[in-house]
Scaffold this motif. Sequence first.
Motif, PDB file in Angstrom:
ATOM      1  N   TRP A  97     -12.288 -32.897 -54.576  1.00 20.81           N
ATOM      2  CA  TRP A  97     -11.411 -32.853 -53.398  1.00 20.81           C
ATOM      3  C   TRP A  97     -10.151 -32.027 -53.712  1.00 20.81           C
ATOM      4  N   ARG A  98      -9.563 -32.265 -54.874  1.00 19.40           N
ATOM      5  CA  ARG A  98      -8.346 -31.537 -55.262  1.00 19.40           C
ATOM      6  C   ARG A  98      -8.640 -30.048 -55.446  1.00 19.40           C
ATOM      7  N   GLU A  99      -9.773 -29.724 -56.052  1.00 21.66           N
ATOM      8  CA  GLU A  99     -10.068 -28.337 -56.406  1.00 21.66           C
ATOM      9  C   GLU A  99     -10.523 -27.508 -55.208  1.00 21.66           C
ATOM     10  N   ARG A 100     -11.212 -28.133 -54.253  1.00 14.33           N
ATOM     11  CA  ARG A 100     -11.835 -27.371 -53.175  1.00 14.33           C
ATOM     12  C   ARG A 100     -11.170 -27.548 -51.817  1.00 14.33           C
ATOM     13  N   GLY A 101     -10.457 -28.657 -51.621  1.00 10.86           N
ATOM     14  CA  GLY A 101      -9.916 -28.939 -50.304  1.00 10.86           C
ATOM     15  C   GLY A 101     -10.947 -29.651 -49.446  1.00 10.86           C
ATOM     16  N   PRO A 102     -10.516 -30.249 -48.314  1.00  8.69           N
ATOM     17  CA  PRO A 102     -11.395 -31.115 -47.514  1.00  8.69           C
ATOM     18  C   PRO A 102     -12.677 -30.454 -47.021  1.00  8.69           C
ATOM     19  N   LEU A 103     -12.570 -29.252 -46.435  1.00  4.95           N
ATOM     20  CA  LEU A 103     -13.736 -28.642 -45.802  1.00  4.95           C
ATOM     21  C   LEU A 103     -14.793 -28.231 -46.824  1.00  4.95           C
ATOM     22  N   LEU A 104     -14.396 -27.540 -47.869  1.00  4.50           N
ATOM     23  CA  LEU A 104     -15.357 -27.128 -48.892  1.00  4.50           C
ATOM     24  C   LEU A 104     -15.870 -28.319 -49.689  1.00  4.50           C
ATOM     25  N   PHE A 105     -15.052 -29.350 -49.846  1.00 13.45           N
ATOM     26  CA  PHE A 105     -15.512 -30.572 -50.508  1.00 13.45           C
ATOM     27  C   PHE A 105     -16.715 -31.146 -49.769  1.00 13.45           C
ATOM     28  N   ILE A 106     -16.608 -31.222 -48.448  1.00  8.33           N
ATOM     29  CA  ILE A 106     -17.705 -31.781 -47.653  1.00  8.33           C
ATOM     30  C   ILE A 106     -18.919 -30.861 -47.666  1.00  8.33           C
ATOM     31  N   GLU A 107     -18.688 -29.557 -47.485  1.00  7.21           N
ATOM     32  CA  GLU A 107     -19.808 -28.620 -47.388  1.00  7.21           C
ATOM     33  C   GLU A 107     -20.508 -28.395 -48.725  1.00  7.21           C
ATOM     34  N   GLU A 108     -19.729 -28.210 -49.788  1.00  4.83           N
ATOM     35  CA  GLU A 108     -20.302 -27.779 -51.062  1.00  4.83           C
ATOM     36  C   GLU A 108     -20.644 -28.928 -51.999  1.00  4.83           C
ATOM     37  N   CYS A 109     -20.003 -30.070 -51.821  1.00  2.00           N
ATOM     38  CA  CYS A 109     -20.192 -31.186 -52.758  1.00  2.00           C
ATOM     39  C   CYS A 109     -20.846 -32.395 -52.102  1.00  2.00           C
ATOM     40  N   LEU A 110     -20.215 -32.892 -51.056  1.00  2.00           N
ATOM     41  CA  LEU A 110     -20.664 -34.154 -50.481  1.00  2.00           C
ATOM     42  C   LEU A 110     -22.013 -34.028 -49.782  1.00  2.00           C
ATOM     43  N   THR A 111     -22.201 -32.970 -48.991  1.00  2.00           N
ATOM     44  CA  THR A 111     -23.464 -32.806 -48.268  1.00  2.00           C
ATOM     45  C   THR A 111     -24.657 -32.697 -49.219  1.00  2.00           C
ATOM     46  N   PRO A 112     -24.599 -31.847 -50.268  1.00  2.00           N
ATOM     47  CA  PRO A 112     -25.717 -31.809 -51.219  1.00  2.00           C
ATOM     48  C   PRO A 112     -25.949 -33.147 -51.921  1.00  2.00           C
ATOM     49  N   PHE A 113     -24.868 -33.852 -52.249  1.00  2.00           N
ATOM     50  CA  PHE A 113     -25.002 -35.152 -52.913  1.00  2.00           C
ATOM     51  C   PHE A 113     -25.712 -36.154 -52.011  1.00  2.00           C
ATOM     52  N   LEU A 114     -25.292 -36.264 -50.770  1.00  2.00           N
ATOM     53  CA  LEU A 114     -25.912 -37.213 -49.850  1.00  2.00           C
ATOM     54  C   LEU A 114     -27.372 -36.850 -49.573  1.00  2.00           C
ATOM     55  N   SER A 115     -27.664 -35.552 -49.503  1.00  2.00           N
ATOM     56  CA  SER A 115     -29.058 -35.122 -49.332  1.00  2.00           C
ATOM     57  C   SER A 115     -29.897 -35.531 -50.532  1.00  2.00           C
ATOM     58  N   ALA A 116     -29.338 -35.357 -51.724  1.00  2.00           N
ATOM     59  CA  ALA A 116     -30.063 -35.738 -52.944  1.00  2.00           C
ATOM     60  C   ALA A 116     -30.286 -37.243 -53.008  1.00  2.00           C
ATOM     61  N   VAL A 117     -29.279 -38.018 -52.623  1.00  2.00           N
ATOM     62  CA  VAL A 117     -29.422 -39.477 -52.585  1.00  2.00           C
ATOM     63  C   VAL A 117     -30.541 -39.874 -51.622  1.00  2.00           C
TER      64      VAL A 117
END
Length: 301
Positions: free
Chosen positions: A128-148
């Motif tokens: 979150w700190r490194e990417r900011g809210p929008l890129l955090f969701i697009e680049e990190c959270l979405t792939p993680f939730l898909s993998a889960v």
Amino acid sequence: MQSTLTIGELAQMTGFTTHTLRVWEKRYGALDVLRLPSGHRRYPRSEVCRLRAVSQVLKQGHKPAKVSSSSLEELNQLLDVHPTQITASFLEQDFLEYLPEEPLTQEWLTATDYYDEVTLTKLLSREWRERGPLLFIEECLTPFLSAVGLRWEKGELAISQEHFASDCVNDFLSSKWRELNKENKGQPIILTTLPGEPHRCGLLMCAVVSAFAGKRVISLGVNTPTKEIVNTVKRSQAVALGISISSHYPKDRSLQFLTALMEDLPPTTKLVVGGEGKPVLPENIFTFNNWGNYFLWIKNL
């Protein structure tokens, strides 16, 4: 008009996630990349048109390995044979099944395997700190939730582990959107889910992006009666109503509720619907397939 784009801008203009574009670039050499003296990557604006053609060709059943690096002329030849129109949501949903788990996603999954809330929260906070809210969701959270989700469907993840991951993510997003929302003013956007819809994650991501775009967010949580939704919109003079629909929600039921909402909402209030479970809707209801598109829409509302 600038002649080159960042990967985030390219993603927003083509409907692909930045995660997908990076995998294509690494695996297939699919993108025309320009290197700045600083070492940063930039992409020619001409890639927008080509990638939009790629998205249409993939719908026909072609594999990313075959067409992601094709020229616009080659893609147009394929489209002349089988013309079609598709949405970016189909593309991303279909392609993500073939993506390898990125190292970042694997870190988060390992913390999930061991129910390690401290580590998972630290990893979330770092990105979150490194990417900011929008890129955090697009680049990190979405792939993680898909993998889960995929690991749970394959039986590689216990229900308790899936619930653990969801709970950690939901708590994290809840704190972040409220923090972003503190200074926002003006007519609000109301966010909620339809009656009988218990899933919160999409709603919370929408709250984060809305607050990040500078909109004052009023969240009603999940499973809200339509009468209460309409009353709240009228009392708050909301500029928009956002509805999150998960893939588990029946499409015929969601269409019924959304149609009734449109009839009862004030004419000045926009209705926006997101989530994997959204049905086909009339053009006067805004739908989105990636968070970049939603961010631009709500920011300019």
